[in-house]
Design an enzyme around this catalytic site. Structure first.
Site, PDB file in Angstrom:
ATOM      1  N   GLU A  63      -0.172   1.820   0.571  1.00  0.00           N
ATOM      2  CA  GLU A  63      -1.141   1.098  -0.266  1.00  0.00           C
ATOM      3  C   GLU A  63      -2.453   0.776   0.458  1.00  0.00           C
ATOM      4  O   GLU A  63      -3.509   0.821  -0.156  1.00  0.00           O
ATOM      5  CB  GLU A  63      -0.518  -0.193  -0.812  1.00  0.00           C
ATOM      6  CG  GLU A  63       0.352  -0.007  -2.061  1.00  0.00           C
ATOM      7  CD  GLU A  63       1.704   0.616  -1.755  1.00  0.00           C
ATOM      8  OE1 GLU A  63       2.063   0.699  -0.568  1.00  0.00           O
ATOM      9  OE2 GLU A  63       2.410   0.989  -2.706  1.00  0.00           O
ATOM     10  N   HIS A 132       9.464  -7.023  -7.762  1.00  0.00           N
ATOM     11  CA  HIS A 132       8.886  -6.036  -8.678  1.00  0.00           C
ATOM     12  C   HIS A 132       8.565  -6.680 -10.023  1.00  0.00           C
ATOM     13  O   HIS A 132       8.581  -6.006 -11.036  1.00  0.00           O
ATOM     14  CB  HIS A 132       9.862  -4.873  -8.917  1.00  0.00           C
ATOM     15  CG  HIS A 132      10.028  -3.936  -7.763  1.00  0.00           C
ATOM     16  ND1 HIS A 132      10.504  -4.335  -6.545  1.00  0.00           N
ATOM     17  CD2 HIS A 132       9.763  -2.609  -7.651  1.00  0.00           C
ATOM     18  CE1 HIS A 132      10.546  -3.296  -5.730  1.00  0.00           C
ATOM     19  NE2 HIS A 132      10.102  -2.241  -6.364  1.00  0.00           N
TER      20      HIS A 132
END
Lengths: 327, 324
Positions: A63, A132
């Site tokens: 990321e 998540h």
């Protein structure tokens, strides 16, 4: 303009396709976005076959590198659209987003700019558990230099993304996965939602519910229920969170004198607190009730469905809050 | 051997950086300015040599201790100094400081105060060049300390996978803030990490401008030819420690420091150029006099530059000016 009934996934897919076609500087970067899979949620299906793998660029699980590449490419004249597969992963690349993308214009005295878009998926309510499932818009709103948005329907998903692609600043868009398969009318051609413009999703006179993302359909359902009890609820879908439409909200609460803010994100330090503060600063003598917040519990998101359901707000949470503004 | 004009150009850059840094430290010690200052004294050779291979189309990113990289790339001295002292005539109008120097006109795209933070950004600059079929390259300067941070590893891996035209130039000055390098890593040679990502890596004497030039020449040619990234570890030394004026350098062994001072790369290169016989003392003196004048005028400009207007607090947050 002609419209079609699309899911948010279809609307986003169409928007990306149209942007890629229209503007050669637009390109995508993200994990697993190429064909045949076309992304964790299938939004980019067909795009790499059509535009090639340079412009639809699959990345390693990195990321920081993804966002950094987006920043550099944007500074050099591209219009990258990066993807953070699950919004919780923003924590992995928050340095790039908050310390670099958000601040390079300022730190350079305006000489370098970062016209990039980052799309992140809010996956709460789908049994993905604590890492998540978070709604992290307040992290972004709290960093001056970022623009932030969250659509609640397909047309706004298209409109926000289109506007964001042409915006000269870094725009962080949160897409609620729980709304991905909900259909709505969506303009077929180029469509924009102006920066900072909210939408009055339902007009009313007794109380204003300010909502965004998954809470918009919940607020509308709550309004339907409350209407049968003679309570008229005005529902505002913020759409843009930074900048947000203070004027529309304040005009509404000036009229109704009661306000509830609803967001999926955790209550403590959530964006609802900021909205409530602005409302009470401006309408102190007018408000007939404190501004109430409907929000996620101050806990990580649990796995077991029965527990997870207790973490997130429901239609009843909003109904209850509206009733409490009248006590 | 590298042609004499190129070497003279390298020396000129080194001398410019050296004089600017000397003047800056003088201002601080005399109390004329009061700013946090990260001296790059001792590290002049690296960007001076590399910049000989770059044009204004090529881009760089660098770090808080990167004023030498920015000056070598061609940023105007008066604006750089004004920025370091926080004035409105600075490269960022006083809003960045030494940790955020930039000059997009000559390709200085980002300076990061976050260790290693600009290295992923370099990939993006290189990617744009690649995607637009330009032969421009990107040089990303960072330190030995930065070579341990995750972002640098992500960036190296990605650059190799995407075959990006990037030079990863690690200015190894043997210290990360107050910690000696070998207390922070196991490997003696940082450049061996390059092969872990599938790119060539080389270690050179970063205080030997000719050696740096040679390594960079190979790497730039590779990048321009579309052959991908290279990692260059350039070994050097921070003659002034971490934060100038604050750092007593007690954690840096005295013999080590003294040896580094004795081997000061700026007079050393001057001596070598004379020794090699292609450049005369008067040519060097002419360059030095020119740079002395340039630096003096730049300092004057900077000291006379106004402090930023209060309203500038709110500009450049976004493209639009926003109220409080």
């Amino acid at each position: 303009m002609s419209e079609s009934k699309l899911t948010m996934v279809q609307a986003l897919a169409q928007t990306l396709d149209q942007a890629l076609e229209r503007d050669p500087d637009v390109f995508l970067m993200g994990e697993d976005i190429i064909d045949p899979v076309g992304g964790a949620f299938g939004i980019t299906k067909g795009l790499s076959a059509k535009y090639g793998r340079e412009r639809i660029r699959e990345t390693p699980i990195s990321e920081q590198a993804i966002i950094g590449a987006g920043i550099g490419a944007a500074m050099a004249g591209a219009k990258p659209i990066c993807e953070v597969m699950i919004a919780d992963f923003y924590a992995v690349c928050l340095d790039q987003v908050a310390n670099h993308a958000a601040k390079l214009r300022y730190m350079s005295g305006g000489r370098t700019t970062v016209p990039m878009v980052i799309r992140g998926m809010l996956s709460g309510g789908l049994n993905f558990a604590a890492q998540h499932s978070q709604a992290v818009e307040s992290w972004m709103i709290h960093v001056p230099g970022l623009k932030v948005a969250m659509p609640s329907n397909p047309a706004d998903a298209k409109g926000i993304l289109t506007t964001a692609i042409d915006d000269p600043d870094p725009v962080v868009i949160f897409e609620p996965v729980a709304l991905y398969s909900v259909r709505g009318l969506c303009p077929d051609g180029e469509h924009r939602v102006p920066l900072g413009k909210a939408h009055i999703a339902r007009e009313g006179t007794d109380v204003t519910v300010i909502a965004y993302g998954t809470q918009v359909p919940l607020a509308l359902a709550a309004a339907d229920q409350l209407a049968t009890e003679g309570i008229s609820v005005e529902v505002i879908d913020l759409r843009w969170l930074q900048p947000w439409d203070e004027q529309t909200v304040l005009e509404s609460v000036q009229k109704t004198t009661r306000a509830v803010v609803a967001h999926q994100a955790v209550r403590r330090g959530g964006f609802g607190a900021e909205i409530a503060a602005v409302i009470q600063e401006n309408l102190w003598g007018t408000l007939r009730s404190p501004v109430l917040r409907v929000a996620g519990a101050n806990t990580p998101v649990p796995f077991a469905t029965e527990l997870e359901q207790r973490h997130f707000p429901t239609v009843d949470s909003i109904i209850d809050a509206v009733r409490r503004t009248n006590t | 051997m590298i042609d004499s004009q190129t070497r003279l150009g390298i020396y000129e850059r080194m001398y410019r950086i050296f004089r600017t840094d000397t003047e800056m430290r003088g201002l601080i010690m005399a109390g004329k300015v009061s700013v946090i200052y990260y001296s790059a004294r001792g590290q002049e050779s690296i960007p001076s040599a590399v910049s000989a291979l770059l044009t204004t189309e090529d881009t760089i990113t660098t770090t808080y201790r990167g004023m030498h990289d920015t000056i070598a790339k061609g940023a105007p001295l008066n604006e750089v100094i004004a920025e370091i002292i926080g004035r409105s005539g600075g490269t960022s109008r006083g809003k960045g400081g030494i940790m955020h120097l930039n000059d997009p006109r000559c390709g200085v795209m980002a300076t990061s105060g976050i260790v290693g933070g600009a290295v992923p950004i370099a990939n993006g600059l290189a990617l744009r060049a690649q995607m637009t079929n330009s032969d421009a390259v990107t040089v990303t300067y960072f330190g030995d300390g930065a070579s341990n941070i995750g972002a640098v590893h992500e960036a190296m891996n990605m650059a190799a996978v995407w075959n990006l035209p990037v030079l990863f130039i690690c200015q190894n000055n043997e210290y990360g803030e107050y910690t000696p390098r070998m207390e922070s890593m196991k490997v003696e040679q940082i450049s061996i990490r390059a092969s872990a990502y599938g790119m060539p890596g080389v270690t050179v004497d970063g205080n030997d401008p000719d050696a740096v030039y040679a390594a960079a020449e190979t790497a730039v040619a590779r990048a321009r030819a579309g052959e991908g990234p290279t990692f260059i570890e350039a070994k050097t030394y921070r003659l002034m420690g971490h934060v100038f004026g604050v750092d007593t350098m007690e954690y840096m062994p005295r013999e080590e420091r003294e040896a580094a001072v004795a081997a000061d790369p700026v007079p050393a290169y001057r001596a070598r150029l004379l020794e090699d016989g292609q450049i005369s003392d008067s040519e060097l003196a002419e360059v030095e006099a020119k740079v002395d004048q340039e630096v003096a005028e730049a300092i004057e400009f900077a000291l006379a530059s106004p402090i930023p207007d209060p309203s500038d607090l709110y500009t450049d947050v976004y493209a639009e000016v926003v109220p409080a």
